[in-house]
Design a protein around this motif. Structure first.
Motif, PDB file in Angstrom:
ATOM      1  N   ALA A 160      62.226  -5.207  55.362  1.00  0.00           N
ATOM      2  CA  ALA A 160      61.783  -4.810  54.023  1.00  0.00           C
ATOM      3  C   ALA A 160      61.798  -3.291  53.873  1.00  0.00           C
ATOM      4  N   LEU A 161      62.210  -2.850  52.720  1.00  0.00           N
ATOM      5  CA  LEU A 161      62.206  -1.427  52.407  1.00  0.00           C
ATOM      6  C   LEU A 161      60.958  -1.035  51.625  1.00  0.00           C
ATOM      7  N   LEU A 162      60.335  -2.035  51.015  1.00  0.00           N
ATOM      8  CA  LEU A 162      59.161  -1.800  50.177  1.00  0.00           C
ATOM      9  C   LEU A 162      58.052  -2.763  50.572  1.00  0.00           C
ATOM     10  N   LYS A 163      56.832  -2.308  50.462  1.00  0.00           N
ATOM     11  CA  LYS A 163      55.685  -3.213  50.557  1.00  0.00           C
ATOM     12  C   LYS A 163      55.019  -3.241  49.184  1.00  0.00           C
ATOM     13  N   LEU A 164      54.922  -4.413  48.623  1.00  0.00           N
ATOM     14  CA  LEU A 164      54.287  -4.547  47.314  1.00  0.00           C
ATOM     15  C   LEU A 164      52.779  -4.677  47.520  1.00  0.00           C
ATOM     16  N   GLN A 184      53.732  -0.048  44.858  1.00  0.00           N
ATOM     17  CA  GLN A 184      54.538  -0.375  46.033  1.00  0.00           C
ATOM     18  C   GLN A 184      54.550   0.806  46.993  1.00  0.00           C
ATOM     19  N   GLU A 185      54.629   0.512  48.272  1.00  0.00           N
ATOM     20  CA  GLU A 185      54.756   1.570  49.270  1.00  0.00           C
ATOM     21  C   GLU A 185      56.179   1.534  49.816  1.00  0.00           C
ATOM     22  N   VAL A 186      56.782   2.701  49.907  1.00  0.00           N
ATOM     23  CA  VAL A 186      58.147   2.802  50.415  1.00  0.00           C
ATOM     24  C   VAL A 186      58.088   2.834  51.942  1.00  0.00           C
TER      25      VAL A 186
END
Lengths: 234, 194
Positions: A160-164, A184-186
C-alpha cells in the motif's frame, strides 16, 4: 467520536510561532480536558493557500465538545484564541463524523492514530475534501465500495502507498453540506512523485482508474492538500 | 444552555416552494431528537443574493446536538436531510450558543417586520445595547463554522423603513454597532421568529 477540524490560514511568516504556541500552550491544556485529545497538527508551508495549519482534536462525545467550547471561551483558552486571531488570517472550524464503515469512529482508536512514528521521517498526510452532487448517502456508499474496500485489500498485500485513516462527513450544522473529507497518510513518498508528475490517464477497469472514472457520477470537484505532521516536542 | 444551528441555503429557484416544505418536514423529523424550529427567513429582495434562505434550529444540549448530527449524517434523519438537499445547491452552517434572548417578546411594529442580522467581533459586542429599548431579540456566540471565529451574531426585529434608513444612511446608526456583516431577512409566515 467527533473529530474537531480547525483550519488556520496562518499570517505569513508566523508558522513556526503558531506551532510553538500550539504545543507549548494549547496541547497541554487539551490533555487536561476529559474526553478531549489532540490528535494531529498538520502543516503546509507552501501551497495555494499559503501557510496553513489544520489542528485535529478528538472529542469523545457532544458533551466533550461542550467542555472544549467552555474551555476555549474562558481564561485558559486565551492561547487557542490567539492562534485563531492574531496568528491567522482566517480560521474555519467544523466537526467531522466518521462513516459507519470508517476507521476513527471509536474513541479507543485514538491511541494508535496519535502514536508518534518509530523513525525520524516526517509523516505526510493527504487530505481530500469533496463536494458531491449526487445523493449524499449514495456518495458515501460509493466511497466505501470503490475506494475504502480496494484500499483495504491493497493494505493486506503489503504494497500500500496510502493508509486511509478515515472518511468523514462534515457534521450537520457545523459547516458546508454536502462536504466530505478523507484523511490519508502517505506511506511511500515516492508515489507522490508519480501522482504530481504524470498526466492523469485512467484505466476504467482497474483500481484506481475505476474509482476515478466512476467517481464522476458522484462529484467532479474536490481539493487535495499535502500536509506534514508537526512533531510534538518531547 | 441552548444551541442553534444557523444555516444559509442556496436554494434552487424552481424548487423554492418544495424547499420550504422539505425544511418543515425536516424540522418535524428533528423534533424527535429534541430539536425545535427557530426561524425560517428569506434574504430580502434587493439586499443580497437570490433564493437564499436562512434557517435556525434549536437544540437543548450538547448531547442533543450529537444525536442530531449523527442522525442527519448517517441515521434516521438522513432521508429528510437528503429531501432538503434535493431542493438546494448547498448550504453553509454555523453552530451558535444562545447568549441572551428577550423574554418579554418583540414590540409591535407598524406593518410587516424584518429581521436584521449583524455579526460583530466579541470585543465589540460590549457596544451592543443589552438592556435598553434597542437591545436585540437574540444574541448568539459562534462555536463552530467558517471564519471569523470569536464573533457574536445578533438578530433584531426592525420596521422596513428603519432598515432602509440603515442600509442607505450616510452616517453611522447610533443604535447599530458597525458590523462585519449585515443581513436583512424576511420571515416566512410560519417562522417562530416573525
Amino acid at each position: 467520536m467527533i473529530l474537531l477540524h480547525e483550519t488556520h490560514q496562518v499570517v505569513p511568516g508566523a508558522l513556526d510561532e503558531f506551532e510553538r504556541t500550539y504545543w507549548d500552550a494549547v496541547a497541554p491544556e487539551l490533555d487536561r480536558l476529559d474526553g478531549v485529545a489532540p490528535l494531529w497538527l498538520l502543516r503546509q508551508r507552501q501551497g495555494i493557500e499559503g501557510e496553513l495549519v489544520i489542528a485535529l482534536t478528538a472529542l469523545r462525545s457532544g458533551s466533550a465538545l461542550g467542555a472544549y467550547t467552555e474551555w476555549r471561551q474562558g481564561k485558559s483558552g486565551v492561547a487557542a484564541r490567539r492562534l485563531a486571531g492574531e496568528l491567522s488570517r482566517r480560521c474555519d472550524r467544523k466537526a467531522l463524523l466518521a462513516a459507519p464503515w470508517s476507521t476513527l469512529r471509536e474513541w479507543d482508536e485514538i491511541t494508535e492514530a496519535a502514536a508518534p512514528p518509530a523513525g525520524d521521517a516526517p509523516r505526510i498526510f493527504m487530505e481530500d475534501t469533496g463536494w458531491p452532487y449526487s445523493v449524499v448517502s449514495e456518495y458515501v456508499d460509493y466511497q466505501r465500495r470503490d475506494y475504502f474496500e480496494p484500499l483495504q485489500q491493497w493494505a493486506k498485500s503489503g504494497h500500500a502507498l496510502l493508509k486511509l485513516w478515515g472518511f468523514f462527513l462534515v457534521a450537520p450544522g457545523t459547516g458546508r453540506r454536502p462536504e466530505a473529507v478523507f484523511l490519508q497518510e502517505v506511506l511511500d513518498a515516492r508515489a507522490l512523485e508519480r501522482l504530481i508528475g504524470e498526466p492523469e490517464v485512467y484505466d476504467p477497469d482497474t483500481f484506481p482508474g475505476s474509482y476515478m472514472v466512476r467517481g464522476l457520477l458522484y462529484r467532479d470537484q474536490w481539493r487535495s492538500r499535502l500536509l506534514v505532521a508537526s512533531k510534538r516536542p518531547t | 444552555m441552548t444551541l442553534v444551528i444557523h444555516e444559509v441555503h442556496r436554494v434552487r429557484g424552481k424548487e423554492a416552494e418544495a424547499f420550504e416544505e422539505a425544511v418543515r418536514q425536516y424540522f418535524e423529523a428533528a423534533a424527535a431528537l429534541g430539536a425545535e424550529p427557530g426561524w425560517y427567513f428569506e434574504v430580502s429582495h434587493g439586499t443580497g443574493p437570490s433564493y437564499r434562505v436562512v434557517t435556525g434550529l434549536r437544540l437543548p444540549a450538547w448531547a442533543a446536538w450529537e444525536a442530531f448530527a449523527e442522525g442527519s449524517a448517517y441515521g434516521k434523519l438522513s432521508a429528510a436531510t437528503e429531501a432538503v438537499d434535493a431542493c438546494r445547491y448547498d448550504s453553509e452552517a454555523r453552530l451558535f450558543q444562545v447568549v441572551a434572548e428577550r423574554a418579554d417578546g418583540a414590540e409591535e411594529l407598524p406593518g410587516p417586520a424584518l429581521w436584521v442580522q449583524r455579526t460583530v467581533a466579541e470585543a465589540d459586542a460590549a457596544s451592543l445595547d443589552h438592556d435598553g429599548p434597542e437591545r436585540p431579540e437574540v444574541v448568539l456566540r459562534q462555536v463552530l463554522g467558517d471564519s471569523p471565529p470569536d464573533t457574536v451574531t445578533v438578530l433584531r426585529r426592525e420596521a422596513p423603513r428603519d432598515v432602509l434608513d440603515l442600509l442607505t444612511g450616510t452616517t453611522p446608526s447610533p443604535t447599530a454597532p458597525s458590523g462585519q456583516s449585515t443581513w436583512v431577512l424576511r420571515p416566512s409566515d410560519w417562522s417562530p421568529l416573525r
